[in-house]
Design an enzyme around this catalytic site. Sequence first.
Site, mmCIF file in Angstrom:
data_model
loop_
_atom_site.group_PDB
_atom_site.id
_atom_site.type_symbol
_atom_site.label_atom_id
_atom_site.label_comp_id
_atom_site.label_asym_id
_atom_site.label_seq_id
_atom_site.Cartn_x
_atom_site.Cartn_y
_atom_site.Cartn_z
ATOM 1 N NE ARG A 44 18.540 36.655 26.279
ATOM 2 C CZ ARG A 44 17.420 37.256 25.843
ATOM 3 N NH1 ARG A 44 17.054 38.431 26.313
ATOM 4 N NH2 ARG A 44 16.676 36.675 24.932
ATOM 5 C CE1 TYR B 25 42.345 41.518 34.567
ATOM 6 C CE2 TYR B 25 40.630 41.957 32.962
ATOM 7 C CZ TYR B 25 41.474 41.070 33.593
ATOM 8 O OH TYR B 25 41.461 39.753 33.246
ATOM 9 C CG ASP C 131 37.574 46.358 38.409
ATOM 10 O OD1 ASP C 131 37.420 45.659 39.432
ATOM 11 O OD2 ASP C 131 37.956 45.885 37.325
ATOM 12 C CE LYS D 17 40.413 37.530 38.339
ATOM 13 N NZ LYS D 17 40.522 38.882 37.806
HETATM 14 C C1 LIG Z 1 40.173 39.508 36.615
HETATM 15 C C2 LIG Z 1 39.786 40.925 36.615
HETATM 16 C C3 LIG Z 1 38.789 41.411 35.746
HETATM 17 C C4 LIG Z 1 38.117 40.532 34.705
HETATM 18 O O1 LIG Z 1 37.350 39.541 35.291
HETATM 19 P P1 LIG Z 1 37.018 38.128 34.576
HETATM 20 O O2 LIG Z 1 36.154 37.451 35.572
HETATM 21 O O3 LIG Z 1 38.348 37.463 34.346
HETATM 22 O O4 LIG Z 1 36.344 38.451 33.295
HETATM 23 C C5 LIG Z 1 38.452 42.748 35.828
HETATM 24 N N1 LIG Z 1 39.053 43.569 36.711
HETATM 25 C C6 LIG Z 1 40.024 43.147 37.545
HETATM 26 C C7 LIG Z 1 40.650 44.112 38.488
HETATM 27 C C8 LIG Z 1 40.418 41.816 37.528
HETATM 28 O O5 LIG Z 1 41.390 41.402 38.355
#
Ligand SMILES: *Cc1c(COP(=O)(O)O)cnc(C)c1O
Length: 377
Positions: free
Chosen positions: A46, A98, A170, A195
Amino acid sequence: MDFGTLLIHNGHDYEETTGAIGVPVIQTSTFAQTDIDAHQEYDYARSGNPTRKALEDIIAQLEGGARGFAFGSGMAATSSVLGIFAAGDHVIVCEDIYGGTWRILNTFYRRFGLEATLVDTTNLDNIRKAVKPNTKALFLESPSNPLLKITDLRAASAIAKEHGLITIVDNTFATPYLQRPLELGADIVVHSATKFLGGHSDVILGLAVTATDALGRRVYAVQNGFGAVPAPWDIWLTIRGIKTLKVRLDAEQETAGKIARWLSTHPNVAAVSYPGLETHHGAAIHARQSYGGGAVLSFKTKTTAVARQFLSKTKLAAPAVSLGGVETIASYPVTMSHAAMPLAEREQRGITDTLIRISCGLETAEDLIADFDEALR
Ligand SMILES: *Cc1c(COP(=O)(O)O)cnc(C)c1O
């Protein structure tokens, strides 16, 4: 070194003891201590794991930061970064953040006394006006979801700095290949590596990078304490995905540009949002702060019926949430990502029943256009 080369030669080219070109998957929870009185780099997985360390070093290098961190999901990364704040602190957040980020702020963190204000950060005055004595951070997303709105990251980070705020970006939609927020003045970058970084719709993983060691120590305390860490196999898949980031995004972005231009002339389409189109509201700012329009676009059909028909008739785009995979995905925000948002709020933000978001994959653009043409008839 060019970014494309850095994706391949990133300090983890060979494993020292065997010469293996792939980063080894160290599937272990604990590490034998050679001297019970001495500190050793790894003791419990961890707290740290060599496979994870490789990915953390790679993302720190790609974003140009001091320290990288890997988490079990993008939301685990965002939530853990927000965990450096305390009850009574206030965060300014861009309006079309998001959905999951908004939910964790509005529910979980609200219960713990972290206050958040949503503002339209495409207008920088709104950031200045929202600053309060207890404001500690500015949380941004550009391009945003699902309307691809553009915030001037350099100017917004500068305003934050004037007020002593930590700027968090982000960077999921752009990835460090197309945009590096730390170079523009931000302090922390977060990613859903689920993504584009993973890139193959086969892993859930999150990343964070801090500009300084001091911020890195604060994020590490949450990563180690809260423990939302990813599994070695998922880390390995992400490391592998990152190697092809440039070639994937080059192709996906070119396709997005072709589709955006084609949709702009389609008789059943009312509007197209793509930061790579000269007509996009933030095109000039986006061109200044990034290296391309990206592979995500959204568009509005003239009627709701056409939007719904498109999603049921397209054969090449998967009607699904998520983005950034090698397969094209068509999302319907009103019933998918933004289903929980009250109607009035949705409409006020332009998230209508006619809106469709497309994440372009690696199919040939002309095939996608032919399929979309059929589905939009
Ligand atoms: C999908 C997404 C998230 C969250 O990510 P997860 O891997 O699904 O927890 C956060 N920010 C953006 C812009 C996203 O497209």
